[in-house]
Design a protein around this motif. Sequence first.
Motif, PDB file in Angstrom:
ATOM      1  N   GLN A 172      69.420  58.388  16.300  1.00 38.04           N
ATOM      2  CA  GLN A 172      69.447  59.702  15.653  1.00 38.04           C
ATOM      3  C   GLN A 172      68.725  59.708  14.314  1.00 38.04           C
ATOM      4  N   PHE A 173      68.785  58.591  13.585  1.00 39.73           N
ATOM      5  CA  PHE A 173      68.166  58.543  12.251  1.00 39.73           C
ATOM      6  C   PHE A 173      66.747  57.983  12.327  1.00 39.73           C
ATOM      7  N   ASP A 188      63.812  49.609  21.046  1.00 41.95           N
ATOM      8  CA  ASP A 188      65.222  50.000  21.160  1.00 41.95           C
ATOM      9  C   ASP A 188      65.784  49.334  22.423  1.00 41.95           C
ATOM     10  N   ARG A 243      64.683  55.566  24.829  1.00 43.00           N
ATOM     11  CA  ARG A 243      64.648  56.294  23.548  1.00 43.00           C
ATOM     12  C   ARG A 243      63.320  56.026  22.837  1.00 43.00           C
ATOM     13  N   LEU A 254      64.853  44.053  19.342  1.00 41.63           N
ATOM     14  CA  LEU A 254      64.343  43.520  18.068  1.00 41.63           C
ATOM     15  C   LEU A 254      63.708  42.148  18.291  1.00 41.63           C
ATOM     16  N   PHE A 278      66.682  50.478  11.933  1.00 43.20           N
ATOM     17  CA  PHE A 278      67.526  51.684  11.956  1.00 43.20           C
ATOM     18  C   PHE A 278      68.606  51.512  13.020  1.00 43.20           C
ATOM     19  N   THR A 279      69.106  50.303  13.119  1.00 47.57           N
ATOM     20  CA  THR A 279      70.160  49.984  14.084  1.00 47.57           C
ATOM     21  C   THR A 279      71.529  50.281  13.466  1.00 47.57           C
ATOM     22  N   GLN A 280      72.605  50.050  14.208  1.00 47.01           N
ATOM     23  CA  GLN A 280      73.933  50.435  13.740  1.00 47.01           C
ATOM     24  C   GLN A 280      74.299  49.700  12.446  1.00 47.01           C
ATOM     25  N   HIS A 296      72.856  45.022  10.194  1.00 48.74           N
ATOM     26  CA  HIS A 296      71.596  44.928   9.447  1.00 48.74           C
ATOM     27  C   HIS A 296      71.283  43.556   8.858  1.00 48.74           C
ATOM     28  N   VAL A 304      70.805  51.577   5.352  1.00 48.59           N
ATOM     29  CA  VAL A 304      72.032  51.124   4.699  1.00 48.59           C
ATOM     30  C   VAL A 304      73.142  50.961   5.733  1.00 48.59           C
ATOM     31  N   THR A 331      68.871  56.251   0.322  1.00 44.51           N
ATOM     32  CA  THR A 331      68.378  57.604   0.075  1.00 44.51           C
ATOM     33  C   THR A 331      68.823  58.159  -1.289  1.00 44.51           C
ATOM     34  N   PHE A 385      77.029  58.488  20.594  1.00 39.93           N
ATOM     35  CA  PHE A 385      75.625  58.443  21.025  1.00 39.93           C
ATOM     36  C   PHE A 385      75.208  57.027  21.433  1.00 39.93           C
ATOM     37  N   SER A 386      75.637  56.019  20.653  1.00 40.43           N
ATOM     38  CA  SER A 386      75.263  54.638  21.006  1.00 40.43           C
ATOM     39  C   SER A 386      76.470  53.761  21.313  1.00 40.43           C
ATOM     40  N   HIS A 404      75.472  54.681  -0.981  1.00 42.13           N
ATOM     41  CA  HIS A 404      75.090  56.017  -1.486  1.00 42.13           C
ATOM     42  C   HIS A 404      75.836  56.314  -2.791  1.00 42.13           C
ATOM     43  N   HIS A 446      67.281  64.225   3.707  1.00 42.99           N
ATOM     44  CA  HIS A 446      68.215  63.639   2.737  1.00 42.99           C
ATOM     45  C   HIS A 446      67.733  63.859   1.304  1.00 42.99           C
TER      46      HIS A 446
HETATM   47  N1  LIG Z   1      71.342  58.710   4.369  1.00 42.66           N
HETATM   48  C1  LIG Z   1      71.146  57.579   5.002  1.00 42.66           C
HETATM   49  O1  LIG Z   1      70.700  56.623   4.394  1.00 42.66           O
HETATM   50  C2  LIG Z   1      71.491  57.442   6.460  1.00 42.66           C
HETATM   51  C3  LIG Z   1      71.711  58.561   7.266  1.00 42.66           C
HETATM   52  C4  LIG Z   1      71.966  58.372   8.632  1.00 42.66           C
HETATM   53  C5  LIG Z   1      72.023  57.093   9.173  1.00 42.66           C
HETATM   54  N2  LIG Z   1      71.812  56.019   8.347  1.00 42.66           N
HETATM   55  C6  LIG Z   1      71.836  54.644   8.880  1.00 42.66           C
HETATM   56  O2  LIG Z   1      70.863  54.527   9.909  1.00 42.66           O
HETATM   57  C7  LIG Z   1      71.305  53.592  10.872  1.00 42.66           C
HETATM   58  C8  LIG Z   1      71.140  54.180  12.259  1.00 42.66           C
HETATM   59  O3  LIG Z   1      72.013  55.283  12.412  1.00 42.66           O
HETATM   60  P1  LIG Z   1      71.905  56.229  13.664  1.00 42.66           P
HETATM   61  O4  LIG Z   1      72.828  57.358  13.431  1.00 42.66           O
HETATM   62  O5  LIG Z   1      70.484  56.512  13.973  1.00 42.66           O
HETATM   63  O6  LIG Z   1      72.500  55.279  14.815  1.00 42.66           O
HETATM   64  P2  LIG Z   1      72.166  55.353  16.355  1.00 42.66           P
HETATM   65  O7  LIG Z   1      73.288  54.689  17.046  1.00 42.66           O
HETATM   66  O8  LIG Z   1      71.824  56.766  16.728  1.00 42.66           O
HETATM   67  O9  LIG Z   1      70.845  54.501  16.511  1.00 42.66           O
HETATM   68  C9  LIG Z   1      70.828  53.101  16.501  1.00 42.66           C
HETATM   69  C10 LIG Z   1      69.832  52.648  17.554  1.00 42.66           C
HETATM   70  O10 LIG Z   1      69.628  51.244  17.448  1.00 42.66           O
HETATM   71  C11 LIG Z   1      69.484  50.722  18.772  1.00 42.66           C
HETATM   72  N3  LIG Z   1      69.698  49.257  18.715  1.00 42.66           N
HETATM   73  C12 LIG Z   1      70.860  48.588  18.513  1.00 42.66           C
HETATM   74  N4  LIG Z   1      70.658  47.254  18.513  1.00 42.66           N
HETATM   75  C13 LIG Z   1      69.326  47.086  18.715  1.00 42.66           C
HETATM   76  C14 LIG Z   1      68.504  45.940  18.807  1.00 42.66           C
HETATM   77  N5  LIG Z   1      68.993  44.683  18.709  1.00 42.66           N
HETATM   78  N6  LIG Z   1      67.157  46.089  19.014  1.00 42.66           N
HETATM   79  C15 LIG Z   1      66.641  47.339  19.114  1.00 42.66           C
HETATM   80  N7  LIG Z   1      67.402  48.471  19.037  1.00 42.66           N
HETATM   81  C16 LIG Z   1      68.712  48.350  18.842  1.00 42.66           C
HETATM   82  C17 LIG Z   1      70.515  51.508  19.576  1.00 42.66           C
HETATM   83  O11 LIG Z   1      70.264  51.453  20.953  1.00 42.66           O
HETATM   84  C18 LIG Z   1      70.327  52.908  18.978  1.00 42.66           C
HETATM   85  O12 LIG Z   1      69.360  53.676  19.693  1.00 42.66           O
HETATM   86  C19 LIG Z   1      72.749  53.253  10.526  1.00 42.66           C
HETATM   87  O13 LIG Z   1      72.785  52.003   9.922  1.00 42.66           O
HETATM   88  C20 LIG Z   1      73.164  54.295   9.528  1.00 42.66           C
HETATM   89  O14 LIG Z   1      74.030  53.766   8.568  1.00 42.66           O
HETATM   90  C21 LIG Z   1      71.542  56.173   7.024  1.00 42.66           C
END
Ligand SMILES: NC(=O)c1ccc[n+]([C@@H]2O[C@H](COP(=O)([O-])OP(=O)(O)OC[C@H]3O[C@@H](n4cnc5c(N)ncnc54)[C@H](O)[C@@H]3O)[C@@H](O)[C@H]2O)c1
Length: 430
Positions: free
Chosen positions: A12-13, A34, A39, A57, A71-73, A77, A95, A123, A165-166, A185, A358
């Motif tokens: 999503q992000f 991914d 996706r 990855l 941008f994983t969970q 990280h 983050v 952000t 979603f994931s 944040h 953001h």
């Molecule tokens: N303001 C901000 O800074 C802000 C806002 C939103 C999200 N985020 C951060 O962004 C990150 C992602 O959030 P999200 O909502 O997009 O999560 P999400 O679950 O929608 O996306 C994560 C993606 O990573 C993939 N993934 C997991 N392990 C993987 C691997 N080993 N190799 C490749 N792909 C892999 C998953 O399949 C998924 O599609 C989170 O860490 C969240 O904290 C930060």
Amino acid sequence: MGLTIGISGIGQFGRHFVELFAAHPLVDRVYLADVIVDRARKEAANHAKVSEVYGSLDELCRSDCDAIALFTQRWTHADQAVQALRAGKHVYSAVPAAVTLDELDLLVRTVTETGLTYMLGETSYYRPQTTYCRRRFAAGDFGRFVYGEGQYHHDMAHFYTPYKFSGGDEWKRTASFPPMLYPTHSVCHVLGVTFSRMTHVSCFGFVDDHVDGIFDEHLSLWGNRFSNQTALFRTADGGSARINEFRRVGAGESRQTTIGTKAAFEEQAPGSAVWSWLEGYDAAYADASAIDWDGTRKSVTRQSQDLSNMLVYDGQVITDKNRGTLPDELVGRTHLGVSWVHDVARLPGEFVGLANGHCGSHQFLVQDFVEAITTDRLPPNNVWFAARLNAPGIVAHESSRRGAELLPIPDFGTPPPGAKLIDPLSSLRS
Ligand SMILES: NC(=O)c1ccc[n+]([C@@H]2O[C@H](COP(=O)([O-])OP(=O)(O)OC[C@H]3O[C@@H](n4cnc5c(N)ncnc54)[C@H](O)[C@@H]3O)[C@@H](O)[C@H]2O)c1
């Protein structure tokens, strides 16, 4: 030859950053990865510069890309950043940077050993509030730092869909992610202004009892029962700070207060921002013997200015004044999603008219990562600053588990001597 950037996690992000990395003039190619590979494939179809798609990855690390943006969970990280650095890639990480102190330690050591660029995608560093206060603090307008507040209120109802979603059938196990393990944040609202450090913390947890059962400690991957956490910190510059990380709350979002001996910035209601100061302070206090101690202190008056218009993200129309080195044909076009505080002259012309996000931060995040790699300078959210943003929350969570016991926060040090900074205001204070 420009850079090849690999983006891991097209959820999503992450998908919002593909367009920006692809548009950057110093980026030639973008690879996507991914574990749910469809996706990445679907997103790749929208961008001419995306030339490879991978299913993990690991595969991205084996590719010839120069840098990897994660941008994983949120709990994955640090391990992934270390893996990518060891594969010789520069790293951008969403983050938080890490969820344990050991992870943070390993991350800082790996960045130091490899000498590669690491940047946390914080952000809040680029929010107008933080940006404005950072400039005024550096100019001495606040005086000495007294107290700060940072809060990130985000009710769990808004997180059901993102975690599902994931997260599959087990999504509730990870939706219980301890709020204080996501502290960057709100801590940035304080340290992104002063660049000091949190040294001690006492934190209270709010034991959740909602029927959705997310914060059931027996179900939670982290054994976590707190949906809200409030921490009081001592800062190395002699001040203090209160940080809220709330996930079960009838009030929203990010807010910041910064109070100094001479002036204050306060954001107490959504969309409102006030700068206030003591007029005549410098003259009145220049000579302590000249102060009138009758209690009136007539020579110092309190003034205030409404700055709420800086929280409006209508964008900036490019003019001769703010264009920097942008070419003539861009004058009259609009940099989207920014407020008047943002320094759009730092952004490439290719970003004009592209989506932002953001509080105007997305374009600056991409610019700073690419600029850091290509000029061998440190981004503001470098690994040493990332540790200062992250460690306070990790220790705060432990404090709340121990009934608010006062705990020390380790110091992960400062950048190597001689390191050059992209943002001269981001120099860490000891
Ligand atoms: N303001 C901000 O800074 C802000 C806002 C939103 C999200 N985020 C951060 O962004 C990150 C992602 O959030 P999200 O909502 O997009 O999560 P999400 O679950 O929608 O996306 C994560 C993606 O990573 C993939 N993934 C997991 N392990 C993987 C691997 N080993 N190799 C490749 N792909 C892999 C998953 O399949 C998924 O599609 C989170 O860490 C969240 O904290 C930060």
